[in-house]
Design a protein around this motif. Structure first.
Motif, PDB file in Angstrom:
ATOM      1  N   LEU A 143       0.833  -1.210   0.000  1.00 31.66           N
ATOM      2  CA  LEU A 143       0.000   0.000   0.000  1.00 31.66           C
ATOM      3  C   LEU A 143       0.863   1.254   0.000  1.00 31.66           C
ATOM      4  N   VAL A 144       1.983   1.194   0.706  1.00 32.76           N
ATOM      5  CA  VAL A 144       2.915   2.330   0.684  1.00 32.76           C
ATOM      6  C   VAL A 144       3.425   2.546  -0.738  1.00 32.76           C
ATOM      7  N   ALA A 145       3.824   1.469  -1.402  1.00 30.08           N
ATOM      8  CA  ALA A 145       4.329   1.559  -2.775  1.00 30.08           C
ATOM      9  C   ALA A 145       3.271   2.110  -3.719  1.00 30.08           C
ATOM     10  N   ALA A 146       1.991   1.812  -3.429  1.00 33.24           N
ATOM     11  CA  ALA A 146       0.894   2.275  -4.282  1.00 33.24           C
ATOM     12  C   ALA A 146       0.509   3.718  -4.001  1.00 33.24           C
ATOM     13  N   GLY A 147       1.136   4.336  -2.983  1.00 34.48           N
ATOM     14  CA  GLY A 147       0.853   5.732  -2.676  1.00 34.48           C
ATOM     15  C   GLY A 147      -0.291   5.941  -1.715  1.00 34.48           C
ATOM     16  N   ALA A 148      -0.718   4.876  -1.021  1.00 37.22           N
ATOM     17  CA  ALA A 148      -1.836   5.011  -0.095  1.00 37.22           C
ATOM     18  C   ALA A 148      -1.460   5.819   1.141  1.00 37.22           C
ATOM     19  N   GLY A 149      -0.166   5.842   1.474  1.00 32.88           N
ATOM     20  CA  GLY A 149       0.294   6.564   2.642  1.00 32.88           C
ATOM     21  C   GLY A 149       1.568   5.940   3.169  1.00 32.88           C
ATOM     22  N   PRO A 150       2.276   6.628   4.066  1.00 31.52           N
ATOM     23  CA  PRO A 150       3.489   6.059   4.661  1.00 31.52           C
ATOM     24  C   PRO A 150       3.123   5.085   5.771  1.00 31.52           C
ATOM     25  N   ALA A 151       4.124   4.391   6.281  1.00 27.46           N
ATOM     26  CA  ALA A 151       3.912   3.445   7.374  1.00 27.46           C
ATOM     27  C   ALA A 151       5.123   3.457   8.285  1.00 27.46           C
ATOM     28  N   VAL A 152       4.920   3.028   9.521  1.00 25.50           N
ATOM     29  CA  VAL A 152       6.011   2.834  10.464  1.00 25.50           C
ATOM     30  C   VAL A 152       6.196   1.322  10.615  1.00 25.50           C
ATOM     31  N   VAL A 153       7.370   0.837  10.254  1.00 23.51           N
ATOM     32  CA  VAL A 153       7.630  -0.610  10.229  1.00 23.51           C
ATOM     33  C   VAL A 153       8.973  -0.897  10.890  1.00 23.51           C
ATOM     34  N   PRO A 154       9.254  -2.164  11.226  1.00 23.65           N
ATOM     35  CA  PRO A 154      10.595  -2.500  11.720  1.00 23.65           C
ATOM     36  C   PRO A 154      11.623  -2.307  10.611  1.00 23.65           C
ATOM     37  N   ALA A 155      12.785  -1.786  10.954  1.00 26.15           N
ATOM     38  CA  ALA A 155      13.839  -1.604   9.952  1.00 26.15           C
ATOM     39  C   ALA A 155      14.259  -2.937   9.346  1.00 26.15           C
ATOM     40  N   SER A 156      14.123  -4.015  10.124  1.00 28.03           N
ATOM     41  CA  SER A 156      14.483  -5.343   9.622  1.00 28.03           C
ATOM     42  C   SER A 156      13.562  -5.808   8.507  1.00 28.03           C
TER      43      SER A 156
END
Length: 293
Positions: free
Chosen positions: A231-244
């Protein structure tokens, strides 16, 4: 049915002579004769006829020889396998991992399987809290977890992880100083993982937002991390994820690490304290800095 008696029976059948069979078994001929007599009483039939030329199988002995040989071979094979299992060369190892170890856990398991092909390893994705429960009930042998671990679970730290912003590739990265990050997050509608699917990530993200004093809105929630970054790649919005999660990030997404204490945590390897699983020490030793159970 004693395997010792069957081995004596087979030895006499092979050597066709009680004396030669006794020598092969490192016993005396009278002792061997008594063993065959015991077996004949159990079988209810005579197994050998004895004459000048040695011992010959009776029809009853011939009928039982094939089964006796098969049973002894299978018993010996079982004994050898039990030795391999006890030595950690065979068996089943159930390994758990979570989002923060989506890179290291599969790599570790693949390397371990290559070195120990006789061990069947099952890898299951689950939260750290579920892993702790599974370690307690025995359905999990070892787990890659978010630290700290409960008191009844033995564990050691293997590395650190941290939160990162997942944004579309090519988009200008926000400043990661405390003030700039607070302002940027406050204006965002985030794509987020359902808290029940990633309770550790949800708790860490909440700690970060509390530390920064911001409360971003949520535009999408999904139960799969791959869907979050898609969804981030599709431009839906940013996200907070683990760096791993960089191990599964598609080309259309970039990660911006957040270097704040509230965005960092320890990752560890965990097992039930006092576990007697013979494969566990072997697996722990395969991880750098492994320690004994």
């Amino acid at each position: 049915m004693e395997l010792r008696l069957l081995r004596s029976f087979i030895a006499v059948a092979v050597n066709q002579n009680f004396g030669a069979a006794a020598k092969a078994l490192s016993t005396t001929q009278p002792a061997l004769t008594k063993q065959i007599q015991v077996l004949e009483r159990q079988a209810g039939t005579t197994l050998f006829t004895r004459g000048r030329h040695g011992a010959a199988l009776t029809p009853g002995g011939e009928a039982l020889l094939v089964d006796a040989v098969d049973l002894v071979r299978r018993a010996d094979a079982l004994a050898r396998r039990m030795e391999r299992v006890a030595a950690g060369a065979e068996g089943v190892l159930n390994v758990g991992f979570g989002m923060s170890t989506i890179d290291v856990a599969p790599q570790t398991v693949a390397a371990f399987r290559a070195r120990h092909p006789g061990i069947d390893i099952k890898l299951e994705d689950m939260s750290s809290s579920r892993q702790f429960d599974a370690l307690r009930d025995g359905t999990l042998s070892v787990g890659f977890v978010r630290m700290p671990a409960p008191q009844d679970i033995a564990a050691r730290v293997i590395r650190r992880d941290q939160l990162a912003l997942a944004i579309p590739a090519g988009e200008p990265a926000p400043g990661t100083d405390r003030k700039g990050l607070r302002a940027w997050l406050q204006d965002q509608g985030l794509v987020r993982l359902v808290p029940a699917r990633g309770p550790g990530l949800a708790a860490q993200t909440s700690e970060l937002f509390m530390d920064l004093g911001c409360s971003p809105t949520t535009v999408y929630e999904t139960s799969d991390l791959l869907t979050v970054v898609a969804l981030v790649a599709a431009g839906a919005g940013p996200a907070v994820v683990p760096a791993s999660a960089s191990a599964i990030i598609p080309d259309g997404v970039q990660l911006v690490k957040i270097d704040l204490e509230s965005a960092s945590w320890d990752i560890g390897i965990a097992w039930l304290r006092g576990s007697t699983n013979p494969l566990l020490p072997l697996f722990l030793e395969s991880i750098r800095g492994g320690e004994k159970v």
